[in-house]
Design a protein around this motif. Structure first.
Motif, mmCIF file in Angstrom:
data_model
loop_
_atom_site.group_PDB
_atom_site.id
_atom_site.type_symbol
_atom_site.label_atom_id
_atom_site.label_comp_id
_atom_site.label_asym_id
_atom_site.label_seq_id
_atom_site.Cartn_x
_atom_site.Cartn_y
_atom_site.Cartn_z
ATOM 1 N N GLN A 182 58.595 36.614 49.305
ATOM 2 C CA GLN A 182 58.052 38.071 49.856
ATOM 3 C C GLN A 182 56.945 38.760 49.419
ATOM 4 N N GLN A 183 57.034 38.608 47.979
ATOM 5 C CA GLN A 183 55.994 39.318 47.167
ATOM 6 C C GLN A 183 54.793 38.619 47.002
ATOM 7 N N LEU A 184 54.900 37.183 47.348
ATOM 8 C CA LEU A 184 53.832 36.417 47.641
ATOM 9 C C LEU A 184 53.046 36.580 48.877
ATOM 10 N N LEU A 185 53.873 36.742 50.099
ATOM 11 C CA LEU A 185 53.244 37.216 51.174
ATOM 12 C C LEU A 185 52.779 38.493 51.370
ATOM 13 N N ALA A 186 53.061 39.438 50.532
ATOM 14 C CA ALA A 186 52.766 40.897 50.738
ATOM 15 C C ALA A 186 51.288 40.724 49.809
ATOM 16 N N ARG A 187 51.238 39.912 48.960
ATOM 17 C CA ARG A 187 49.953 40.141 48.138
ATOM 18 C C ARG A 187 48.806 39.155 48.937
ATOM 19 N N LEU A 188 49.307 38.308 49.813
ATOM 20 C CA LEU A 188 48.365 37.419 50.632
ATOM 21 C C LEU A 188 47.671 38.473 52.014
ATOM 22 N N ASP A 189 48.510 39.629 52.215
ATOM 23 C CA ASP A 189 48.368 40.242 53.356
ATOM 24 C C ASP A 189 46.831 40.878 53.094
ATOM 25 N N LYS A 195 30.389 43.654 42.984
ATOM 26 C CA LYS A 195 31.166 44.750 42.676
ATOM 27 C C LYS A 195 32.354 44.644 43.699
ATOM 28 N N ALA A 196 32.437 44.392 44.989
ATOM 29 C CA ALA A 196 33.421 44.294 45.944
ATOM 30 C C ALA A 196 34.185 43.102 45.476
ATOM 31 N N GLY A 197 33.581 42.081 44.939
ATOM 32 C CA GLY A 197 34.356 40.660 44.766
ATOM 33 C C GLY A 197 35.176 41.006 43.537
ATOM 34 N N LYS A 198 34.668 41.830 42.458
ATOM 35 C CA LYS A 198 35.430 42.036 41.452
ATOM 36 C C LYS A 198 36.719 42.761 41.782
ATOM 37 N N GLU A 199 36.351 43.784 42.615
ATOM 38 C CA GLU A 199 37.678 44.673 43.079
ATOM 39 C C GLU A 199 38.716 43.952 43.747
ATOM 40 N N ILE A 200 38.360 43.060 44.467
ATOM 41 C CA ILE A 200 39.166 42.223 45.140
ATOM 42 C C ILE A 200 39.885 41.242 44.406
ATOM 43 N N GLU A 201 39.327 40.744 43.365
ATOM 44 C CA GLU A 201 39.856 39.864 42.297
ATOM 45 C C GLU A 201 40.907 40.828 41.591
ATOM 46 N N ALA A 202 40.461 41.805 40.942
ATOM 47 C CA ALA A 202 41.491 42.986 40.424
ATOM 48 C C ALA A 202 42.627 43.267 41.196
ATOM 49 N N ALA A 203 42.535 43.542 42.417
ATOM 50 C CA ALA A 203 43.620 43.828 43.240
ATOM 51 C C ALA A 203 44.516 42.726 43.288
ATOM 52 N N TRP A 204 44.245 41.494 43.353
ATOM 53 C CA TRP A 204 45.005 40.188 43.384
ATOM 54 C C TRP A 204 45.687 39.995 42.269
ATOM 55 N N ARG A 205 44.914 40.492 41.036
ATOM 56 C CA ARG A 205 45.810 40.269 39.781
ATOM 57 C C ARG A 205 46.817 41.079 39.432
ATOM 58 N N ARG A 206 46.592 42.396 40.324
ATOM 59 C CA ARG A 206 47.845 43.553 40.049
ATOM 60 C C ARG A 206 49.121 42.818 40.354
#
Length: 129
Positions: free
Chosen positions: A13-20, A118-129
């Motif tokens: 469930q956590q993985l699916l939530a992150r992939l949303d 910059k947007a790519g870095k923000e998306i990557e940072a959100a993924w790592r959280r």
């Protein structure tokens, strides 16, 4: 006789939530589109032929209303009667400003790479959280 394997998967469930994509992309993509819109608007305003300032003052941008925006549109709304004033200046050699809007878009284009990075870095940072 068929073999059966039973296993328990934890964290699905956590993985699916992150992939949303909405949760992951909503804020960075909206910021990206707004930045591109602002930059295009600024470059257009600064490049617009000036006599009265009406043309320069008529630039606006709109970001897609979707949760994860799919476009940004930059509009030039100035009109003279029923004629699109920016279109006349862009395409008519008579007025001496032919291609002014295309040149403005071309001038703004290099800054879009930095905005995308910059947007790519923000998306990557959100993924790592």
């Amino acid at each position: 006789m068929a073999e059966s394997i039973k296993f328990e998967l934890q964290g699905l469930q956590q993985l699916l939530a992150r992939l949303d994509s909405d949760a992951l992309l909503r804020k960075p993509v909206r910021k990206l589109m707004s930045s591109i819109g602002r930059r295009g608007k600024e470059e257009g305003r600064s490049s617009a032929p000036r006599r009265t300032g009406t043309l320069a003052g008529s630039f606006a941008y709109r970001v897609s209303p979707k949760s994860v925006p799919t476009f940004v549109a930059i509009h030039v709304k100035a009109k003279r009667g029923s004629v699109s004033y920016p279109r006349v200046l862009e395409y008519s050699p008579k007025h001496g400003h032919k291609g002014w809007l295309l040149r403005a878009v071309q001038a703004a284009r290099p800054t879009f790479s930095a905005i995308l990075a910059k947007a790519g870095k923000e998306i990557e940072a959100a993924w790592r959280r």
